[in-house]
Design a protein around this motif. Structure first.
Motif, PDB file in Angstrom:
ATOM      1  N   VAL A  35      34.644  43.790  31.375  1.00  0.00           N
ATOM      2  CA  VAL A  35      34.999  42.309  31.631  1.00  0.00           C
ATOM      3  C   VAL A  35      35.906  42.145  32.957  1.00  0.00           C
ATOM      4  O   VAL A  35      37.118  42.980  33.084  1.00  0.00           O
ATOM      5  N   MET A  69      37.158  54.607  34.395  1.00  0.00           N
ATOM      6  CA  MET A  69      36.706  53.638  35.087  1.00  0.00           C
ATOM      7  C   MET A  69      35.274  53.685  35.916  1.00  0.00           C
ATOM      8  O   MET A  69      34.951  52.953  36.836  1.00  0.00           O
ATOM      9  N   ARG A  86      40.191  30.952  34.376  1.00  0.00           N
ATOM     10  CA  ARG A  86      39.724  31.154  33.084  1.00  0.00           C
ATOM     11  C   ARG A  86      38.298  31.831  32.628  1.00  0.00           C
ATOM     12  O   ARG A  86      38.414  32.380  31.666  1.00  0.00           O
ATOM     13  N   ASP A  87      37.582  31.975  33.663  1.00  0.00           N
ATOM     14  CA  ASP A  87      36.063  32.598  33.436  1.00  0.00           C
ATOM     15  C   ASP A  87      36.512  34.059  33.378  1.00  0.00           C
ATOM     16  O   ASP A  87      37.168  34.678  33.926  1.00  0.00           O
ATOM     17  N   ASP A  88      35.621  34.783  32.772  1.00  0.00           N
ATOM     18  CA  ASP A  88      35.763  36.145  32.296  1.00  0.00           C
ATOM     19  C   ASP A  88      34.857  36.943  33.266  1.00  0.00           C
ATOM     20  O   ASP A  88      34.808  38.021  33.212  1.00  0.00           O
ATOM     21  N   ASP A  89      34.063  36.311  34.264  1.00  0.00           N
ATOM     22  CA  ASP A  89      32.935  36.907  35.062  1.00  0.00           C
ATOM     23  C   ASP A  89      33.709  36.957  36.508  1.00  0.00           C
ATOM     24  O   ASP A  89      34.626  35.858  36.739  1.00  0.00           O
ATOM     25  N   ALA A 141      39.785  44.471  35.724  1.00  0.00           N
ATOM     26  CA  ALA A 141      38.917  45.479  34.966  1.00  0.00           C
ATOM     27  C   ALA A 141      39.896  45.934  33.977  1.00  0.00           C
ATOM     28  O   ALA A 141      39.466  46.573  33.148  1.00  0.00           O
ATOM     29  N   VAL A 153      29.490  37.745  31.168  1.00  0.00           N
ATOM     30  CA  VAL A 153      30.105  37.344  29.935  1.00  0.00           C
ATOM     31  C   VAL A 153      29.428  35.986  29.549  1.00  0.00           C
ATOM     32  O   VAL A 153      29.000  35.817  28.440  1.00  0.00           O
TER      33      VAL A 153
END
Lengths: 335, 321, 366
Positions: free
Chosen positions: A120, B110, A173-176, A82, B319
């Motif tokens: 993210v 956060m 590479r995924d952002d989740d 995060a 995302v």
């Protein structure tokens, strides 16, 4: 291109992404091994050697060994994700989920939504699952339905070395937040795997066999069994489509439904326990969306509603076998 | 850090903003204008502000159920916070988080956390990012006395130590974990727990902004200097119940009235700075009036703001999916 | 059993065209063989009588296995039986030896670009070897039905263009001049002076550019369904190929390559999907497509200059080409021989491999 094992494919994906992106780090129990001990450095490279060699190349700063504290280090991976890193944290066995689930499902899985879209969390949790190692009840489970249930998580189940490398690079590479489940019995399986980095998109099922009579949907190691059964039955005149969804979240429902529309018969093979697993999920999907196409009742091939037993004779009975899959396919095919 | 007049004015303004915000949320909640659960920070202002005065934009904090004060102390916008607590679309989290998940990552905040003990592992990760990317940042986990008994917190002490992370654990001990006294629920002492994990443990009076600020200054210096984690045990009081609606039957008769009269962090601050001729009473009165006006506006705007629409239900899960 | 492409280890007999006792001329269709990637016809390598079908329809046999026995009527059945017994007794040994000697692809530095190539045939046979250049999105395996057959008498080198196959995926300079420069650098790296250049589609345009720029390097030029002869290009194919990420979508796109759409097999689609997933490929294909087909028109048309070449030039096309119209074959000077083959699409060198191989043999022979 050369033959690589599932283990090598995963290791190569990690190494290539760490070379490409300095924010990628790996962490876990004994990921290098030998931390603080008088003997060899990089002593283990993970309990089954999957991360071997990463520490000598990338250093202790990017290959972090951890105390046996899954809550703390899985949570640290979430917090690091995060705030700007791309951690790949190893939860040695998925069965250890019980001591760190909060950090995965209440924190990582919900940040984006709870924080109004502003978070993210590009986290990967690699974890071993599956029966067949005589590892008994607390080291053998298939807990992917639990992750699949949680909105905000993506769940990836690679069925072969080629799949493992491309899906792991995509995961990194995924952002989740992504849960990447490695079947421990597949580590020494080999196939041709490109030397170059490549990605396999999520939510796109792979048809490992194409046939007209029966659709078999299978996950992870069960894809291998389903392929064996399809090849055997092809010779007996029953032609099967084998659908490997690759990811249970997102799930490629279109491909499953299209295939059932064509064949009219469905067998779902799932190594997870039978209540609320992927087999029931997909059966419900097909019953709701493609009922009219069905020519026979859906069959589910799963273990029984028991923990994974230790005794080899019992464990062999527990695991969905090619024989059980074959019987189910023959039953729905009426042959 | 030697605090100059501007620092003192800011400290007072932040503490006053927290107090006014929480007192007002208390009133509005009682009137039925605010949905859900809220846990108020009134009475604990010197801790959040005393710590966060030592932090900058590189630094991260993780909070507790009782997160509004930490938000304000770390620089989150009070009006956007109020809208969030009202569940409005323009709230800090689009109305999807609410009081218990209020966060602003762009401010290094956060999140309040609905899970007791949820924050310390996350803050170890934030500190790992700072260390790996060499940002010079530090990370602060606020934990209550209840959270101090969670395994996640104790595991995080150990992880922060063995990874030598720039982390500060701030245990805000207001005497009660929900309705259970910390005198009963905490074995040993917070300071000795820290020392058992190989990190310094400081004990401060959480009603005294200056004591907290000085302890935090020391802890931040250690963390930024590469000396790793430390713990600050802050003793303080909450003016309200665990949550709004808590009848506080577990507290002694007259307990809250007495602490409001004798141990109010804002009163103590005001007396010190005025006696020492650092600030004038009139300056502080002016801040009180400005803050009151802002909170009035915040509530009016929050009441008027639109709630999220059906379209918002399905967004912000991933995302990409 | 022929070996079509590096990955082929076995094939299945689909159907025989001729029965035992039939008179067979060299080049006649004998039978269809199916691999996991494609189905293709096996042509008779000799003239004679088909005395035995050594494999029944449906049989799956390893590469190198006996498929048929051709002999004159004077040879006795007993002699044929003895031959077959001896062949099969020695086959495993020979197959292993052949496998060990099978050519392996190699990587060469071509002007700073890592180029993957496969060399076949005897290095001493020709002064000018044959160079095969594939088209957009293809790779050297596209010549699987041509290279092994041509290599029986010639040195034949097939290469992967930049951004393709196993060559470097950086095609940052992807225009015709850059691709041609890489081809020339590949020849230099192999110490090849003049070569018989054969290119398919985009690869044809690359070969043509190279021949026109450096006429001394072209002993002959064979343009197969080539780009660079007219402006038209099927952009649905070019864009669809780049866009398709799922097997179903890609299969539909690839069917435009063949007159017989059923030739597009699962493995063929899978191989191309795997290629397209590699890091850098998407960008490389976009760069090359932008350079060669900007605005939906071919950017480089050089056919009218072919008369400048002293070396022989021929054009081969499939009449049913859906990617580049066969009419472009007529956009060349009269000195150029034109061959339009019926029943073939854009991949004419696969669908009509025997005829294309014969035409290349002929131009090489001079």
């Amino acid at each position: 291109m050369s033959k690589k094992s599932y283990r090598q494919a995963i290791n190569e994906a990690l190494a290539q992404e760490m070379r490409r992106d300095p924010t990628v780090i790996v962490m876990g129990e004994d990921n290098a091994g030998g931390m603080g001990a008088p003997g060899e450095d990089d002593a283990w490279g993970g309990v089954l050697g999957v991360t071997k060699g990463l520490m000598p190349e990338f250093g202790r700063e990017r290959v972090l060994d951890t105390p046996i504290s899954e809550s703390a280090f899985i949570g640290a991976a979430v917090g690091a994700a995060a705030t700007g890193l791309r951690p790949v944290a190893e939860l040695m066995f998925v069965d250890f989920l019980g001591v760190c689930f909060d950090q995965i499902f209440n924190q990582a899985g919900k940040f984006k939504y709870m924080f109004g879209g502003k978070a993210v969390t590009p986290l990967v949790v690699r974890t071993m699952y599956g029966a067949g190692f005589r590892a008994a009840s607390q080291h053998s489970q298939c807990l992917y339905p639990i992750f699949t249930h949680i909105p905000g998580l993506k769940v990836v189940i690679p069925s072969s070395p080629y799949e493992a490398k491309g899906l792991l690079i995509q995961s990194i590479r995924d952002d989740d937040p992504v849960i990447f489940l490695e079947h421990k019995v597949l580590y020494d399986d080999e196939e041709e795997v490109p030397d170059e980095p490549y990605t396999i998109p999520f939510g796109e099922a792979n048809l490992t066999r194409e046939g007209e009579d029966v659709t078999i949907v299978a996950f992870g190691r069960m894809v291998k069994f389903a392929n064996e059964v399809a090849d055997k039955l092809e010779k007996d005149g029953i032609s099967c489509t084998v659908v490997d969804p690759r990811t249970t979240s997102p799930l490629d429902t279109d491909t499953i439904l299209e295939s059932v529309e064509e064949t009219g018969r469905l067998v779902v093979v799932d190594e997870a326990n039978p209540r609320c697993n992927m087999a029931t999920d997909i059966s419900a999907l097909v019953a709701q969306e493609a009922f009219g196409a069905l020519k026979a009742p859906i069959k589910m091939v799963t273990p029984p509603h028991t923990p994974v037993p230790f005794a080899p004779q019992l464990e062999d009975l527990y695991i969905p076998s090619p024989e059980k899959i074959e019987a189910a396919v023959r039953a729905v095919a009426g042959a | 850090m030697q605090l100059n007049r501007d620092d003192l004015l800011k400290a007072y303004r932040d503490m006053r903003t927290i107090r006014a915000f929480e007192d007002r949320v208390h009133d509005e909640f009682a009137k039925g204008g605010i949905p859900g659960f809220v846990h108020l920070y009134a009475g604990e202002e010197a801790s959040g502000v005393g710590v966060c005065m030592n932090l900058d934009d590189r630094d991260k904090i993780a909070s507790t159920h009782r997160g509004h004060g930490h938000c304000i102390a770390k620089g989150c916008d009070a009006k956007a916070m109020m809208k969030e607590i009202y569940g409005k679309r323009d709230g800090l989290c689009g109305g999807k988080g609410g009081s218990m998940h209020i966060a602003d990552l762009s401010r290094g905040m956060m999140g309040a956390n609905g899970i007791v003990g949820g924050g310390p592992p996350l803050i170890c990760g934030a500190a790992l990012t700072a260390k790996t990317l060499k940002t010079g940042g530090v990370a602060v986990a606020f934990v209550g006395d209840g959270g101090s008994n969670q395994g996640t917190t104790l595991e995080s002490y150990n992880l922060a130590r063995v990874w030598n992370l720039p982390v500060i654990f701030v245990v805000e001990d207001n005497g009660y974990a929900e309705s259970t006294a910390s005198a009963w629920s905490v074995g040993g002492s917070q300071k000795k727990r820290a020392e058992a994990f190989g990190m310094p443990g400081l004990e401060v009076d959480g009603h005294d902004f200056f004591a907290v600020n000085e302890a935090a200054r020391q802890a931040v210096e250690w963390a930024r200097g590469g000396d790793g984690p430390s713990l600050i045990h802050v003793r303080l009081d909450r003016h309200y119940g665990h949550f709004e609606g808590d009848a506080m039957t577990y507290r002694a008769d007259g307990e809250v009235e007495k602490l409001r009269a004798e141990r109010d962090a804002l009163n103590i601050f005001r007396a010190k700075v005025v006696q020492a001729h650092l600030l004038e009473s009139s300056q502080l009165d002016a801040i009180d009036a400005e803050v009151a006006a802002i909170i009035d506006e915040a509530v009016a705007e929050a009441e008027d703001a639109s709630p999220p629409g059906e379209v918002d239900l399905l967004t912000d899960v991933y995302v990409s999916y | 059993m022929p070996k079509w492409g590096l990955a082929m280890s076995e094939g299945t007999v689909v159907a025989w065209y001729l029965g035992e006792g039939a008179e067979v001329a060299k080049g006649d269709d004998l039978l269809d063989i199916e691999t996991t990637k494609i189905t293709n016809v096996v042509e008779s390598p000799h003239t004679g009588m088909l005395r035995r079908q050594a494999a029944p329809e449906g049989a799956t046999l390893p590469v190198g296995a006996l498929l048929a026995v051709l002999a004159g009527p004077e040879v006795s059945d007993a002699e044929i039986d003895a031959f077959m017994a001896e062949f099969n007794a020695n086959f495993e040994v020979e197959a292993a030896a052949a496998e060990a000697a099978a050519p392996e692809p190699e990587t060469r530095d071509a002007g700073g670009v890592a180029i993957n190539l496969l060399a076949m045939g005897d290095k001493t046979q020709d002064t000018a070897p044959i160079i095969l250049v594939h088209g957009f999105g293809g790779d050297l395996n596209n010549w699987m039905f041509n290279q092994p057959m041509l290599a029986e008498r010639h040195r034949v080198i097939a290469l992967d263009l930049p951004g393709h196959g196993r060559s470097a995926k950086d095609a940052s300079a992807g225009d015709m001049a850059a691709l041609s420069a890489t081809l020339l650098a590949s020849l230099d790296a192999l110490d090849i002076g003049a070569a018989h250049l054969a290119g398919h589609s985009l690869g044809g345009a690359v070969a043509m550019q190279t021949a026109l720029d450096q006429p001394a390097r072209a002993a002959s030029l064979t343009l197969v369904a080539s780009a660079g002869l007219g402006r038209d290009i099927n952009m649905d194919y070019i864009e669809g190929f780049q866009r398709a990420g799922r097997r179903k979508d890609l299969k539909q796109v690839l069917q435009a390559l063949f007159a017989d759409a059923s030739l597009v097999s699962r493995d063929m689609v899978d191989d191309i999907l795997k290629f397209k997933r590699l890091d850098g490929v998407e960008q490389a294909l976009a760069t090359i497509a932008d350079g060669a087909f900007a605005g939906g028109r071919q950017a480089s048309v050089l056919g009218h200059r072919l008369h400048e070449l002293e070396a022989p030039v021929q054009v081969i096309w499939g009449a049913d080409d859906q990617v580049i119209p066969a009419a472009h074959a007529r956009e060349v000077p009269a000195t150029v021989k034109v061959h339009i083959l019926d029943g073939a699409g854009h991949m004419v060198h696969m669908e009509k491999a025997g005829e294309v191989n014969a035409l290349i043999e002929a131009i090489v022979a001079g």
